[in-house]
Design a protein around this motif. Structure first.
Motif, short mmCIF file in Angstrom:
data_model
loop_
_atom_site.label_atom_id
_atom_site.label_comp_id
_atom_site.label_asym_id
_atom_site.label_seq_id
_atom_site.Cartn_x
_atom_site.Cartn_y
_atom_site.Cartn_z
N UNK A 90 1.00 -1.21 0.28
CA UNK A 90 0.02 -0.40 -0.28
C UNK A 90 1.01 0.87 -0.09
N UNK A 91 2.45 1.21 0.89
CA UNK A 91 2.76 2.28 0.77
C UNK A 91 3.47 2.24 -0.35
N UNK A 92 3.59 1.46 -0.86
CA UNK A 92 4.19 1.57 -2.70
C UNK A 92 3.81 2.23 -3.69
N UNK A 97 1.40 6.68 -6.47
CA UNK A 97 1.23 8.15 -7.26
C UNK A 97 1.05 9.76 -6.52
N UNK A 98 2.12 9.30 -5.98
CA UNK A 98 2.84 10.88 -5.68
C UNK A 98 1.34 11.29 -4.62
N UNK A 99 1.14 10.43 -3.69
CA UNK A 99 0.07 10.36 -2.53
C UNK A 99 1.69 9.80 -1.36
N UNK A 100 2.02 11.03 -1.08
CA UNK A 100 3.77 11.24 -0.10
C UNK A 100 2.40 11.16 1.13
N UNK A 101 1.70 12.35 1.83
CA UNK A 101 0.53 12.05 2.75
C UNK A 101 0.20 10.99 3.17
N UNK A 103 0.99 7.96 2.53
CA UNK A 103 1.90 6.70 2.78
C UNK A 103 2.51 6.84 4.10
N UNK A 104 2.86 8.44 4.38
CA UNK A 104 3.45 8.39 5.52
C UNK A 104 1.96 8.30 7.01
N UNK A 108 2.83 5.57 9.92
CA UNK A 108 2.79 5.89 11.26
C UNK A 108 1.78 4.94 11.42
N UNK A 109 0.66 4.95 11.40
CA UNK A 109 -0.73 4.51 12.79
C UNK A 109 -0.87 2.98 11.66
N UNK A 110 -0.76 2.58 10.73
CA UNK A 110 -1.28 1.63 10.59
C UNK A 110 -0.23 -0.08 10.59
N UNK A 111 0.53 0.37 10.98
CA UNK A 111 1.78 -0.47 11.00
C UNK A 111 2.15 -1.80 11.65
N UNK A 112 1.61 -2.98 11.70
CA UNK A 112 0.94 -3.86 12.97
C UNK A 112 2.67 -3.95 13.83
N UNK A 113 2.42 -4.22 15.01
CA UNK A 113 3.58 -4.12 15.99
C UNK A 113 4.07 -5.34 16.06
#
Length: 675
Positions: A90-92, A97-101, A103-104, A108-113
């Motif tokens: 999804x980040x790639x 698409x140029x949607x840097x916001x 991707x960030x 930040x919010x959806x990274x599994x721990x």
């Protein structure tokens, strides 16, 4: 008719699976498969026959147990790995698409721990199992705590390793669990005893580390992630057993100033406003408070017993008072001097905590502060000072403080004539007074850092004059290597461990070598005299022609003489050989004295050489008798026992030869130092 078995469905082909097959079965990438195997403790296996395990196996094929891979199929971490892979896609896509916001936001919010708590519980069902596997964990975490931050080693990982290792060190300081330490080429070895388990780890020296690309830091980072979780569990359990809060308070300001251990403050679970800091030397510990409470209770119980009249005990039943009962460790003594040395028990916690307790140390700038502070605090020292350039958290930064009893320096001493006068204290309270290098404060003991390590390994305070600045230090030996019987012991003197006549033989060998070296540089007159004496010894210096008949007759006469020689001729031959040997050595010494232009006394030298030859002859005869007796005993043994005895004798002889070489080197060094 029996059912025909299909090939590859039983035996090693069923028990083993290749790494490629395992990755396909788990449906994860190869890096994730490696991480999962490290977390779960699954390692490659080597089958007996690779051809039977797999048809297409080569020498580089890696195999695993099939049951281990089936066990991984139900691991909850697999779902986390797949979620991470989906999030990476999804980040790639967002970045494409140029949607840097977006991707960030996803990162930040959806990274599994990942949580490794269940893995720690599975691999270590009991706390003792975790303590037994703590050696490698501590060595790796202390290594990463001293590494510089790079692209492969992020600063967060280094800070985490420093935090958990300092927490573990504080537990050792509080309980006085550290026992031994050794300075080696690789680093500093430490050994601590926790709940009956000996834990040893290695801490590298604080040199500038050059991070090379030869090391796979991804694999090491996986181990660090697992070991930090493990050490966090262990620290929590250890702190809870003492009634301390975990994690301890951490002062970021002191840590930025380089305080390290002093940046942590330990607190009791119910203390609250009065934190139990390590630096509080005057405050009684929990054990002391418990002892005071128990003493008060015991006094009340004694009063009740006296009132009831139960304190009247007959003389036949003596009672043991509290003063007679001691917690000292028994020392094992050998019953015979030739017996093996029994291993002695280590220090107890009370003895280790009182070794450096009455002293105040000051660490000079050139000495390593971190290991010295840790060792001194672990063995009872509460007041340690150092220079301001080494960081904050010191008991005092004033080198001229009169409370300092010992100062650790690592630079050579200067003569008294070149030493400046002690400067006066600066005006004002709290002013730091600096002392110039080489200045000695009266009433203070100056020692080198090795004194600390040798004292804790011996379990007692050693003589500080042997470790004075600029002095030649005694050998720093490993406390875990014990001297074997028949081997070389560097702590014992040469007279205690050398064999009879070993020093004389060594001196004879040295004299022979000196004689050979002197023979190469002899003057022409000495060489001509030697040649003349050799010519005179053979037929008076004349060549005599001998016919064949005379040769045959002489050979027959010699054979007849040999047949009837007997024991007397053998003894006479040995005596004549000794006389010839003494004559040759005396002649050689005469030639050396003549070449050097010195007078030569033949009588004293001859008597001395004769006495030495007599002693050597006695030793040789004694050794020959022992060998003959051993041969007779070996003849009575069976073939199997005789072979075993020969192996033992070979290994003992090898050890004895190595010890003799080391003793010879030490003898030469001591002889050179005496000169």
């Amino acid at each position: 008719m029996a059912k025909i078995k299909k090939k590859g469905t039983s035996g090693q082909a069923k028990n083993y699976i290749t790494r490629t097959q395992a990755v396909r079965k788990l449906q994860i990438s190869l890096p994730d498969f490696r991480r999962l195997c490290i977390f779960k403790g699954i390692y490659p296996r080597e089958p007996r026959s690779k051809k039977k395990a797999s048809k297409s196996a080569t020498q580089n094929t890696t195999f695993y147990y099939t049951k281990d891979i089936q066990y991984l199929l139900h691991e909850p971490l697999l779902r986390k790995f797949r979620e991470q892979k989906a999030l990476a896609k999804k980040i790639a896509r967002s970045l494409g698409r140029g949607e840097v916001g977006d991707a960030a936001r996803l990162e930040k919010n959806h990274a599994p721990k990942l949580s490794l708590d269940h893995v720690i519980k599975e691999r270590y069902p009991t706390f003792i199992d975790a303590l037994r596997d703590l050696d490698d964990a501590l060595s790796l975490l202390f290594l990463f705590a001293n590494l510089p931050s790079t692209n492969h080693v992020p600063p967060k990982t280094i800070a985490l390793c420093q935090r958990v290792t300092h927490e573990f060190q504080h537990y050792l300081i509080t309980t006085n669990s550290l026992r031994k330490s050794f300075l080696s080429i690789k680093g500093i070895y430490y050994q601590a005893t926790i709940q009956g388990q000996d834990i040893m780890w290695l801490v590298p020296y604080r040199f500038v580390q050059r991070v090379n690309g030869d090391v796979d830091y991804r694999i090491m980072a996986t181990f660090v992630e697992f070991y930090t979780t493990l050490l966090g569990f262990v620290n929590y359990r250890l702190y809870s057993s003492l009634g301390l809060r975990y994690p301890p308070k951490f002062d970021t300001r002191l840590d930025e100033n380089g305080a390290e251990l002093a940046a942590f403050t330990l607190e009791g679970r119910t203390v609250g406003d009065a934190p139990k800091a390590i630096e509080a030397a005057n405050k009684p510990s929990g054990d002391a408070a418990n002892k005071e409470v128990s003493a008060k209770i015991q006094k009340k119980v004694d009063k009740v017993i006296k009132k009831a009249g139960l304190d009247q005990v007959s003389d036949e039943q003596p009672t043991e008072t509290a003063e007679e009962v001691t917690d000292e460790i028994d020392k094992f003594e050998t019953t015979a001097p030739e017996a093996d040395t029994l291993p002695q028990p280590d220090l107890s916690g009370d003895q280790a905590g009182s070794l450096f307790a009455p002293f105040t140390f000051y660490i000079s700038r050139e000495a390593p502060k971190a290991p010295l502070e840790f060792i001194l605090r672990s063995f009872g020292c509460k007041r340690i000072g150092w220079d301001t350039v080494l960081g904050g958290g010191a008991f005092t930064h004033n080198e001229a403080d009169p409370r300092i009893t010992h100062q650790i320096v690592d630079r050579p001493s200067l003569p008294e004539s070149s030493l400046p006068a002690i400067p006066n204290a600066a005006d004002g309270e709290g002013a730091v007074q600096t002392v110039k290098p080489g200045t000695r404060v009266p009433g203070r003991t100056y020692i080198q850092p090795q004194w600390i390590w040798d004292s804790i390994n011996e379990g007692k305070l050693l003589r500080p004059d042997l470790y004075a600045p600029g002095a030649t230090l005694p050998p720093h030996l490993s406390p875990w290597v014990k001297s074997k019987k028949g081997g070389y012991d560097p702590r014992a003197s040469l007279a205690e461990q050398e064999e009879e006549g070993e020093a004389d033989l060594d001196e004879e060998e040295e004299s022979d070598e000196e004689m050979e070296e002197a023979g190469e540089d002899k003057p022409a007159a000495a060489v001509t005299k030697e040649s003349e004496s050799e010519d005179e010894s053979v037929d008076g210096g004349m060549d005599v022609a001998v016919t064949d008949d005379e040769e045959d007759e002489s050979e027959e006469e010699e054979e007849e003489e040999d047949e009837f020689a007997g024991i007397e001729d053998a003894d006479a031959g040995s005596e004549s050989e000794d006389e010839e040997e003494t004559a040759r050595t005396q002649h050689q010494k005469e030639l050396e004295a003549e070449a050097a232009g010195l007078p030569f006394t033949s009588n004293g030298a001859a008597d001395e050489s004769a006495a030495k030859k007599k002693q050597a002859k006695k030793r040789a005869s004694k050794k020959r008798e022992e060998e003959e007796e051993l041969e007779r005993q070996k003849m009575m043994m069976s073939r199997k026992k005789r072979k075993l005895l020969e192996k033992m004798m070979y290994s003992n002889k090898k050890t004895a030869d190595e010890a003799a070489k080391l003793r010879s080197k030490r003898r030469k060094v001591e002889k050179g130092a005496g000169k």
